[in-house]
Design an enzyme around this catalytic site. Structure first.
Site, mmCIF file in Angstrom:
data_model
loop_
_atom_site.group_PDB
_atom_site.id
_atom_site.type_symbol
_atom_site.label_atom_id
_atom_site.label_comp_id
_atom_site.label_asym_id
_atom_site.label_seq_id
_atom_site.Cartn_x
_atom_site.Cartn_y
_atom_site.Cartn_z
ATOM 1 N N LYS A 54 43.564 18.634 -25.102
ATOM 2 C CA LYS A 54 42.739 18.368 -26.281
ATOM 3 C C LYS A 54 43.448 18.864 -27.540
ATOM 4 O O LYS A 54 43.432 18.206 -28.593
ATOM 5 C CB LYS A 54 41.365 19.038 -26.116
ATOM 6 C CG LYS A 54 40.524 18.379 -25.032
ATOM 7 C CD LYS A 54 39.335 19.213 -24.582
ATOM 8 C CE LYS A 54 38.676 18.579 -23.365
ATOM 9 N NZ LYS A 54 37.561 19.369 -22.815
ATOM 10 N N GLN A 98 34.835 25.073 -23.358
ATOM 11 C CA GLN A 98 35.323 24.466 -22.126
ATOM 12 C C GLN A 98 34.527 24.984 -20.920
ATOM 13 O O GLN A 98 34.357 26.177 -20.741
ATOM 14 C CB GLN A 98 36.821 24.781 -21.957
ATOM 15 C CG GLN A 98 37.463 24.090 -20.783
ATOM 16 C CD GLN A 98 37.478 22.554 -20.910
ATOM 17 O OE1 GLN A 98 37.763 22.017 -21.981
ATOM 18 N NE2 GLN A 98 37.161 21.870 -19.836
ATOM 19 N N ASP A 121 31.028 17.736 -28.386
ATOM 20 C CA ASP A 121 30.950 17.531 -26.932
ATOM 21 C C ASP A 121 29.556 17.026 -26.532
ATOM 22 O O ASP A 121 29.342 16.656 -25.379
ATOM 23 C CB ASP A 121 31.249 18.858 -26.211
ATOM 24 C CG ASP A 121 32.411 18.734 -25.248
ATOM 25 O OD1 ASP A 121 33.006 17.647 -25.180
ATOM 26 O OD2 ASP A 121 32.714 19.724 -24.553
#
Ligand code: NAP
Length: 290
Positions: A54, A98, A121
Site C-alpha cells: 500500500k 491493518q 478502508d
C-alpha cells in the site's frame, strides 16, 4: 469453449495511471497532495507485506504515505491515541489500520474512532450504515475493486442475477449492498455456510462472486455456461501456491469470463484504496469528486 480471462493486473495499472494523473492535477490546481497513513501493530509478515504494498502504491501514485509501526505489545489506549492523532493531522486524508490486530487488541473501537471523512478502508460501522441507506460514502476496497472489474468487463449488472458466496463485513455483505443500490440494480443472493444447495443457487447466477477462503469451492458443475466468475478468495495450497476459491481449470471451460488468482481481484483492492484516498483528499476540501 474457454472463458476470457479478466486481467486484474492490467486493469489495476490502467486505473492507477488515471489516479496518478488526478493526483498531479490536484497538486497543480489546488496545492493538495493526498496523504495515506497505515497503522501496523506487531510483526505479522503478511501484514507487513500488505502495508508495504500500500505504501509503495500510494507513493507511486504521487501521494504522501506514512507508516505508523507500533510494537506487538501496544495497548488499546496507545493504538487509539495513534488513530486520534491521525484524525487530527491535516496532512493525512486516509487512515487504515491493518488487520488482523494482535489478540489482545479490539479492532472495532479503533475502526469506530476513524473519522468518517478519512475512513478509506470503509470499516467504520457509520460508513457501512451510510452505504446501507444509499448515502454517498467510501466503498470498502475489495468490493469496490469487484465493481470496477465488472464495469471494465462490460457485464450488464442491472437486472442480472448475482450470487455472492460469503457474507463477511469486509467483502460479501458490502458488495451485496453496492450491487443493489439504485443505478446498479442487480438482483443479489448472498450465500454463506448455511445456504442450502449452494450448487443450485450458483447455477441461477449470471455472475458469481466467491469470497469464502476455501480452495476449489466453486466447481464447473455450479456454473451456468457463459456466467461471469469473480474469485476473491486468496488461499495457499499444499505447495504454498496462491489459489482462489474457484476450481479455475474446470470453471474456465464453462464460464464466459473469469478472474484468475493471483492477478484478478487482488491488484484492484490496493488500487481502490488509492481511489478512496484521492476522494478523501478532495472531499475534505470540498472539491468535487470525479
Ligand atoms: P470470512 O470473514 O472468513 O468470511 C467467509 C464467508 O464464507 C462467511 O460468510 C462464511 O459463512 C462463508 N463460507 C464459509 N464456508 C462456506 C461454504 N462451505 N459455503 C458457502 N459459504 C461459506 O472471509 P473474508 O474476510 O470475507 O475473506 C474471504 C476470502 O477472500 C479469503 O480467502 C480472503 O483471504 C479473501 N480476501 C481477498 C481479498 C483480496 O484483496 N483479494 C480481500 C479480502 C479478502 P458464515 O458467515 O456462515 O460463516
Amino acid at each position: 469453449m474457454s472463458a476470457s480471462i479478466i486481467d486484474g493486473k492490467a486493469l489495476a495499472q490502467q486505473v492507477r495511471a488515471r489516479i496518478a494523473d488526478d493526483v498531479t492535477k490536484l497538486k497543480a490546481d489546488h496545492d493538495v497532495t493526498p496523504g495515506l497513513a497505515a497503522v501496523l501493530v506487531g510483526e505479522d509478515p503478511a501484514s507487513q507485506v500488505y502495508v508495504g504494498m500500500k505504501h509503495k502504491a500510494s507513493e507511486a501514485a504521487g501521494m504522501h504515505s506514512r507508516q505508523i509501526v507500533l510494537p506487538d505489545d501496544t495497548s488499546q489506549e496507545d493504538l487509539e491515541r495513534a488513530v486520534t492523532d491521525l484524525n487530527e493531522d491535516e496532512d493525512i486524508d486516509g487512515i487504515l489500520v491493518q488487520l488482523p490486530l494482535p489478540d489482545h487488541l479490539d479492532a472495532r473501537p479503533v475502526q469506530e474512532l476513524i473519522v468518517p471523512a478519512k475512513d478509506v478502508d470503509a470499516l467504520n460501522p457509520y460508513t457501512a450504515g451510510r452505504l446501507a441507506v444509499g448515502d454517498p460514502t467510501f466503498f470498502s476496497c475489495t468490493p469496490y475493486g469487484v465493481l470496477e472489474i465488472l464495469a471494465h468487463t462490460g457485464v450488464e449488472i442491472a437486472g442480472s442475477n448475482v450470487v455472492i458466496v460469503g457474507r463477511s463485513n469486509l467483502v460479501g455483505r458490502p458488495l451485496s449492498v453496492m450491487l443493489t443500490l439504485k443505478g446498479r440494480d442487480a438482483t443479489v443472493t448472498l450465500a454463506h455456510s448455511r445456504t442450502r444447495d449452494l450448487a443450485a443457487v450458483c447455477r441461477s447466477a449470471d455472475v458469481i462472486v466467491a469470497a469464502v477462503g476455501r480452495i476449489g469451492l466453486i466447481t464447473a458443475d455450479m456454473v451456468r455456461p457463459g456466467a461471469v466468475v469473480i474469485d476473491v478468495g486468496t488461499n495457499r495450497d499444499d505447495n504454498g501456491k496462491l489459489v482462489g476459491d474457484v476450481d479455475f481449470d474446470g470453471v474456465v471451460e464453462v464460464a464466459g469470463a473469469i478472474t484468475p488468482v493471483p492477478g484478478g481481484v487482488g491488484p484492484m483492492t490496493v488500487t481502490m484504496l488509492l481511489q478512496n484516498t484521492l476522494e478523501a483528499a478532495r472531499g475534505r476540501r470540498g472539491l468535487p469528486q470525479r
